[in-house]
Write a protein that holds these residues in place. Structure first.
Motif, PDB file in Angstrom:
ATOM      1  N   LEU A 180       0.821  -1.194   0.000  1.00 40.25           N
ATOM      2  CA  LEU A 180       0.000   0.000   0.000  1.00 40.25           C
ATOM      3  C   LEU A 180       0.864   1.256   0.000  1.00 40.25           C
ATOM      4  O   LEU A 180       0.541   2.240  -0.678  1.00 40.25           O
ATOM      5  N   ARG A 181       1.958   1.240   0.727  1.00 46.22           N
ATOM      6  CA  ARG A 181       2.823   2.418   0.789  1.00 46.22           C
ATOM      7  C   ARG A 181       3.349   2.790  -0.593  1.00 46.22           C
ATOM      8  O   ARG A 181       3.501   3.980  -0.903  1.00 46.22           O
ATOM      9  N   GLN A 193      -7.147   6.840   4.918  1.00 46.04           N
ATOM     10  CA  GLN A 193      -8.263   6.887   5.849  1.00 46.04           C
ATOM     11  C   GLN A 193      -8.307   5.635   6.732  1.00 46.04           C
ATOM     12  O   GLN A 193      -8.539   5.716   7.925  1.00 46.04           O
ATOM     13  N   ILE A 194      -8.112   4.480   6.104  1.00 45.63           N
ATOM     14  CA  ILE A 194      -8.131   3.198   6.807  1.00 45.63           C
ATOM     15  C   ILE A 194      -7.036   2.323   6.197  1.00 45.63           C
ATOM     16  O   ILE A 194      -6.870   2.300   4.979  1.00 45.63           O
ATOM     17  N   GLY A 195      -6.324   1.592   7.029  1.00 45.96           N
ATOM     18  CA  GLY A 195      -5.341   0.651   6.513  1.00 45.96           C
ATOM     19  C   GLY A 195      -3.956   0.878   7.073  1.00 45.96           C
ATOM     20  O   GLY A 195      -3.704   1.839   7.810  1.00 45.96           O
ATOM     21  N   HIS A 196      -3.040  -0.025   6.696  1.00 49.75           N
ATOM     22  CA  HIS A 196      -1.649   0.036   7.134  1.00 49.75           C
ATOM     23  C   HIS A 196      -0.738   0.072   5.910  1.00 49.75           C
ATOM     24  O   HIS A 196      -1.002  -0.591   4.905  1.00 49.75           O
ATOM     25  N   LEU A 197       0.321   0.827   6.002  1.00 49.90           N
ATOM     26  CA  LEU A 197       1.202   1.036   4.851  1.00 49.90           C
ATOM     27  C   LEU A 197       1.815  -0.255   4.332  1.00 49.90           C
ATOM     28  O   LEU A 197       2.148  -0.362   3.152  1.00 49.90           O
ATOM     29  N   ASP A 198       1.955  -1.250   5.198  1.00 53.11           N
ATOM     30  CA  ASP A 198       2.556  -2.515   4.770  1.00 53.11           C
ATOM     31  C   ASP A 198       1.517  -3.536   4.311  1.00 53.11           C
ATOM     32  O   ASP A 198       1.854  -4.710   4.078  1.00 53.11           O
ATOM     33  N   ASP A 199       0.253  -3.121   4.168  1.00 52.75           N
ATOM     34  CA  ASP A 199      -0.766  -4.016   3.626  1.00 52.75           C
ATOM     35  C   ASP A 199      -0.407  -4.400   2.186  1.00 52.75           C
ATOM     36  O   ASP A 199       0.084  -3.568   1.416  1.00 52.75           O
TER      37      ASP A 199
END
Length: 262
Positions: A3-4, A28-34
């Motif tokens: 995602l990042r 808004q929602i989530g983690h950069l490493d997703d």
């Protein structure tokens, strides 16, 4: 793809530093490493769009309008934002929004939409910085009638109902060429459109008194908020087209405003 890395691509074109101070562009929602393999593009984030993301097994929704403009104090499902947040987290779906960060770019929301109606030699209408600002102004390739412009807008933006004002001294056969355009609510930019010599100003969300106050000074054309920004999905797609992602436009991404034809 992480995602990042997706966010880096979007923010290279529309950095968060460019957004208005009241805005909430960004993750808004989530983690950069997703890990993300499937992306759903939309103008808004609604419960219907979230359901579509779940059905399509998308791990990321990229929207123009942010899910959050104000902070949440509870998660009890009492509002669409609360329900979307709970459901997105449960299904591992991230949400990223690029709102005024994208609005402010010369080739962003307004510039891209204006290019579809043929505006050339475009410059920023209301500068906020050296190279950023709201809206664009440019010239059509040739002089056309105001009525021709309305017909073009109806076709390009798929909007059969367009609000406009001409004032008592004009009619739909008057000739126009220099056009100002602001995606979304752009009434604050009317004075800039006048200062830059626009023959007409295209935007959305004009109030009654915008029409009455400016009718004899500049023609105003309201094509609808959603309609004026619907092509932001195309901008996101172009930015990410070389990435190893499945990218889909949300079919549920439609204007929330319905008009009954009697």
């Amino acid at each position: 793809m992480l995602l990042r890395d997706i966010i880096d691509i979007i923010e290279s074109a529309a950095p968060l530093s460019a957004q208005c101070e009241w805005d909430n562009s960004g993750l808004q929602i989530g983690h950069l490493d997703d890990d993300v393999t499937s992306v759903l593009l939309s103008t808004d984030v609604t419960e219907d769009i979230l359901r579509e993301a779940i059905e399509r097994h998308s791990q990321l929704i990229i929207s123009h309008h942010p899910l959050f403009f104000h902070g949440l104090k509870t998660l009890q499902g009492h509002s669409p934002q609360q329900r979307i947040t709970e459901t997105a987290i449960r299904h591992g779906i991230a949400v990223y929004s690029s709102h005024t960060a994208m609005d402010m770019q010369p080739d962003g929301v307004s510039g891209y939409a204006a290019s579809l109606i043929g505006l050339q030699n475009r410059t920023i209408l209301s500068p906020y910085g050296a190279e950023t600002g709201l809206g664009v102004i440019g010239n059509l390739p040739a002089k056309i009638s105001f009525k021709h412009l309305l017909n073009t807008l109806s076709t390009v933006f798929k909007q059969p109902y367009i609000r406009y004002t001409l004032g008592a001294s004009r009619d739909v056969e008057q000739i126009v060429q220099r056009i100002a355009f602001v995606g979304g609510a752009g009434a604050e930019c009317i004075p800039d459109a006048i200062e830059h010599g626009a023959d007409a100003f295209i935007s959305a969300d004009f109030r009654h008194h915008d029409f009455t106050d400016w009718a004899d000074t500049i023609p105003l054309i309201d094509i609808g908020h959603f309609e004026s920004e619907q092509f932001t999905k195309d901008i996101f797609r172009r930015l990410l087209e070389s990435c190893p992602l499945t990218i889909t436009d949300a079919t549920a991404d439609v204007s929330p405003i319905k008009i009954l034809k009697i």
